[in-house]
Motif scaffolding. Structure first.
Motif, PDB file in Angstrom:
ATOM      1  N   ARG A 117       0.851  -1.187   0.000  1.00  0.00           N
ATOM      2  CA  ARG A 117       0.000   0.000   0.000  1.00  0.00           C
ATOM      3  C   ARG A 117       0.889   1.241   0.000  1.00  0.00           C
ATOM      4  NH1 ARG A 117      -5.195   0.664   2.152  1.00  0.00           N
ATOM      5  NH2 ARG A 117      -5.694   2.818   2.588  1.00  0.00           N
ATOM      6  N   VAL A 118       0.653   2.175  -0.912  1.00  0.00           N
ATOM      7  CA  VAL A 118       1.460   3.398  -0.970  1.00  0.00           C
ATOM      8  C   VAL A 118       1.199   4.230   0.287  1.00  0.00           C
ATOM      9  CG1 VAL A 118       1.862   5.562  -2.190  1.00  0.00           C
ATOM     10  CG2 VAL A 118       1.425   3.457  -3.497  1.00  0.00           C
ATOM     11  N   LEU A 120       3.342   7.293   1.438  1.00  0.00           N
ATOM     12  CA  LEU A 120       4.513   8.175   1.318  1.00  0.00           C
ATOM     13  C   LEU A 120       4.672   9.040   2.567  1.00  0.00           C
ATOM     14  CD1 LEU A 120       4.068   9.257  -2.409  1.00  0.00           C
ATOM     15  CD2 LEU A 120       5.868   7.784  -1.508  1.00  0.00           C
ATOM     16  N   ALA A 196       9.112  10.529  -5.494  1.00  0.00           N
ATOM     17  CA  ALA A 196       7.847  10.069  -4.902  1.00  0.00           C
ATOM     18  C   ALA A 196       7.147   9.073  -5.824  1.00  0.00           C
ATOM     19  CB  ALA A 196       6.930  11.265  -4.627  1.00  0.00           C
ATOM     20  N   ALA A 197       7.167   9.366  -7.129  1.00  0.00           N
ATOM     21  CA  ALA A 197       6.487   8.487  -8.089  1.00  0.00           C
ATOM     22  C   ALA A 197       7.135   7.107  -8.110  1.00  0.00           C
ATOM     23  CB  ALA A 197       6.524   9.108  -9.479  1.00  0.00           C
ATOM     24  N   ALA A 200       6.733   5.223  -4.729  1.00  0.00           N
ATOM     25  CA  ALA A 200       5.359   4.741  -4.578  1.00  0.00           C
ATOM     26  C   ALA A 200       5.097   3.548  -5.497  1.00  0.00           C
ATOM     27  CB  ALA A 200       4.373   5.871  -4.881  1.00  0.00           C
ATOM     28  N   MET A 201       5.698   3.586  -6.687  1.00  0.00           N
ATOM     29  CA  MET A 201       5.491   2.492  -7.639  1.00  0.00           C
ATOM     30  C   MET A 201       5.960   1.151  -7.063  1.00  0.00           C
ATOM     31  SD  MET A 201       4.125   1.748 -10.530  1.00  0.00           S
ATOM     32  CE  MET A 201       3.789   3.382 -11.199  1.00  0.00           C
ATOM     33  N   VAL A 204       3.121  -0.610  -5.555  1.00  0.00           N
ATOM     34  CA  VAL A 204       2.274  -1.167  -6.624  1.00  0.00           C
ATOM     35  C   VAL A 204       2.881  -2.474  -7.139  1.00  0.00           C
ATOM     36  CG1 VAL A 204       1.481  -0.809  -9.000  1.00  0.00           C
ATOM     37  CG2 VAL A 204       1.247   1.032  -7.323  1.00  0.00           C
TER      38      VAL A 204
ATOM     39  N   LEU B 120       1.828  15.857  -5.291  1.00  0.00           N
ATOM     40  CA  LEU B 120       0.592  15.164  -4.907  1.00  0.00           C
ATOM     41  C   LEU B 120      -0.190  15.974  -3.876  1.00  0.00           C
ATOM     42  CD1 LEU B 120       1.997  11.524  -4.666  1.00  0.00           C
ATOM     43  CD2 LEU B 120       0.416  12.389  -6.390  1.00  0.00           C
ATOM     44  N   ALA B 193      -5.443   3.861  -2.488  1.00  0.00           N
ATOM     45  CA  ALA B 193      -4.244   4.560  -1.996  1.00  0.00           C
ATOM     46  C   ALA B 193      -3.110   4.478  -3.014  1.00  0.00           C
ATOM     47  CB  ALA B 193      -3.783   3.963  -0.658  1.00  0.00           C
ATOM     48  N   ASN B 194      -3.092   3.396  -3.793  1.00  0.00           N
ATOM     49  CA  ASN B 194      -2.007   3.206  -4.752  1.00  0.00           C
ATOM     50  C   ASN B 194      -2.143   4.072  -6.004  1.00  0.00           C
ATOM     51  OD1 ASN B 194      -1.108   1.439  -2.875  1.00  0.00           O
ATOM     52  ND2 ASN B 194      -1.051  -0.367  -4.198  1.00  0.00           N
ATOM     53  N   ALA B 196      -1.855   7.052  -5.960  1.00  0.00           N
ATOM     54  CA  ALA B 196      -0.781   8.045  -5.801  1.00  0.00           C
ATOM     55  C   ALA B 196       0.417   7.711  -6.684  1.00  0.00           C
ATOM     56  CB  ALA B 196      -0.353   8.129  -4.340  1.00  0.00           C
ATOM     57  N   ALA B 197       0.771   6.429  -6.743  1.00  0.00           N
ATOM     58  CA  ALA B 197       1.939   6.018  -7.540  1.00  0.00           C
ATOM     59  C   ALA B 197       1.707   6.286  -9.015  1.00  0.00           C
ATOM     60  CB  ALA B 197       2.221   4.531  -7.322  1.00  0.00           C
ATOM     61  N   VAL B 198       0.512   5.955  -9.480  1.00  0.00           N
ATOM     62  CA  VAL B 198       0.228   6.048 -10.909  1.00  0.00           C
ATOM     63  C   VAL B 198       0.051   7.515 -11.312  1.00  0.00           C
ATOM     64  CG1 VAL B 198      -1.123   5.060 -12.769  1.00  0.00           C
ATOM     65  CG2 VAL B 198      -0.945   3.831 -10.605  1.00  0.00           C
ATOM     66  N   ALA B 200       1.386  10.095  -9.799  1.00  0.00           N
ATOM     67  CA  ALA B 200       2.705  10.731  -9.730  1.00  0.00           C
ATOM     68  C   ALA B 200       3.551  10.354 -10.946  1.00  0.00           C
ATOM     69  CB  ALA B 200       3.418  10.332  -8.441  1.00  0.00           C
TER      70      ALA B 200
END
Lengths: 225, 225
Positions: A117-118, A120, A196-197, A200-201, A204, B120, B193-194, B196-198, B200
């Protein structure tokens, strides 16, 4: 005559990602220092690495074991692969050794137990925390967070790209050379805010790995031929 | 007999991404409603779409124009491609029409002028803002943020994967069908929540596009055969 290869320290170099990177760079002819909290753990990782190299038929590699601070002092480029829980304390410890150097931050701010789960940090990313903590005298470059350690530890090719974030293009370019030496494609991916991207990935990808039983990575598409 | 295809509304369907998705789904045989703030703008987009279909030799498509709220009411699945500045206000507007439905949120929280820099929102992501605003009665599923509109608008194949985030697996699976109907691979990518990764990652891709002069996307690697 070409530029001599930089000496690389890998702090937290005894974990899966750290040993994977160490193997790749040692095999590519870099002098690699494995750093750890104790000399003993670092020495054990060096021994392992040498055994793997012998198995692979690699003639000779230059790998040493040191404590983290000593390793950072002895290197030109310092790579950090410690868990997020030790990120700030390790940075504080080695900060005196980093002035004028590139710090490659591989840290992913995972919050156990929900690592898929992201979540950050408030500062945005581990990379931004590092850049803020170390100040403008150190070039923090964020990279390698989306590479599966499983594949990195293997000797063969890696079907995975590395997005490289940092505030200075020259520093990113240095790290892209290290990405290529490790057998992958590296790309300029923007300022350290963009870490951050990529960080966070990783959550995922952990989710994807569980869902599809694999060791996934990402690749850029649509690039010029 | 198979399940009938859901009716799709695309709110903000007159933008690059919205028209790209509308073309793909209309061509795949879905009934598509293009929603906009005014009936006139929506009607113009429908006319454009029909002209493109004629050019492509596509016999007949079912596409209608409506204002956003009316479009959301008439659809089974509602897709939002509005700019982030209109994200919350559009959600508030159509909320009464969404109960029990899936809301596919394509919004990327870009903060002009620095759109190539990850920034974000405090809530974590546009997807989380939407889920919170709409409540548990609406399944928010985040998708398509990393697809280059440029490629989407073309009729041909798309070398780009779609990471699909949302709190319910069934809702994600419905959206993965839409991804596939649009000619791409879709993957379960975790909870909302994920997103955010995509989201970003879109800023990273904008940076890559500028740096390498391209329309980049991402693809998962390392998946099972």
């Amino acid at each position: 005559m070409t530029d001599p290869k930089p000496v690389l320290a890998i702090l937290g170099g005894t974990g899966d990602l750290g040993t994977g990177l160490a193997r790749r760079w040692a095999q590519a002819g870099y002098r690699v220092i494995i750093g750890s909290r104790t000399q003993e753990k670092a020495a054990a990782a060096v021994e392992d690495l040498q055994a793997v190299m012998t198995e692979r038929g690699v003639d000779s590699v230059t790998v040493e074991a040191m404590e983290n601070l000593q390793a950072a002092e002895a290197a030109n480029i310092v790579v950090m692969t410690v868990p997020f829980a030790h990120h700030s304390s390790t940075l504080e410890l080695v900060k005196p050794a980093l002035a004028g150097k590139i710090l490659v931050d591989v840290t992913v701010p995972l919050v156990p137990p929900k690592v898929a789960r992201v979540q950050l940090p408030e500062a945005g990313s581990a990379g931004q925390i590092a850049q803020e903590l170390l100040g403008e005298d150190v070039q923090v470059v964020s990279a390698f967070q989306n590479v599966a350690a499983h594949h990195l530890q293997e000797g063969a090719g890696l079907d995975c790209d590395v997005l490289v974030c940092g505030n200075k293009k020259d520093a990113r370019a240095e790290v892209i050379k290290l990405v290529e030496a490790a057998g992958m494609r590296g790309f300029h991916a923007g300022s350290i805010a963009n870490a951050a991207a990529v960080e966070a990935m990783t959550s995922v990808l952990i989710f994807v790995n569980k869902q599809y039983s694999c060791h996934a990575g990402i690749k850029l598409t649509g690039l010029p031929e």
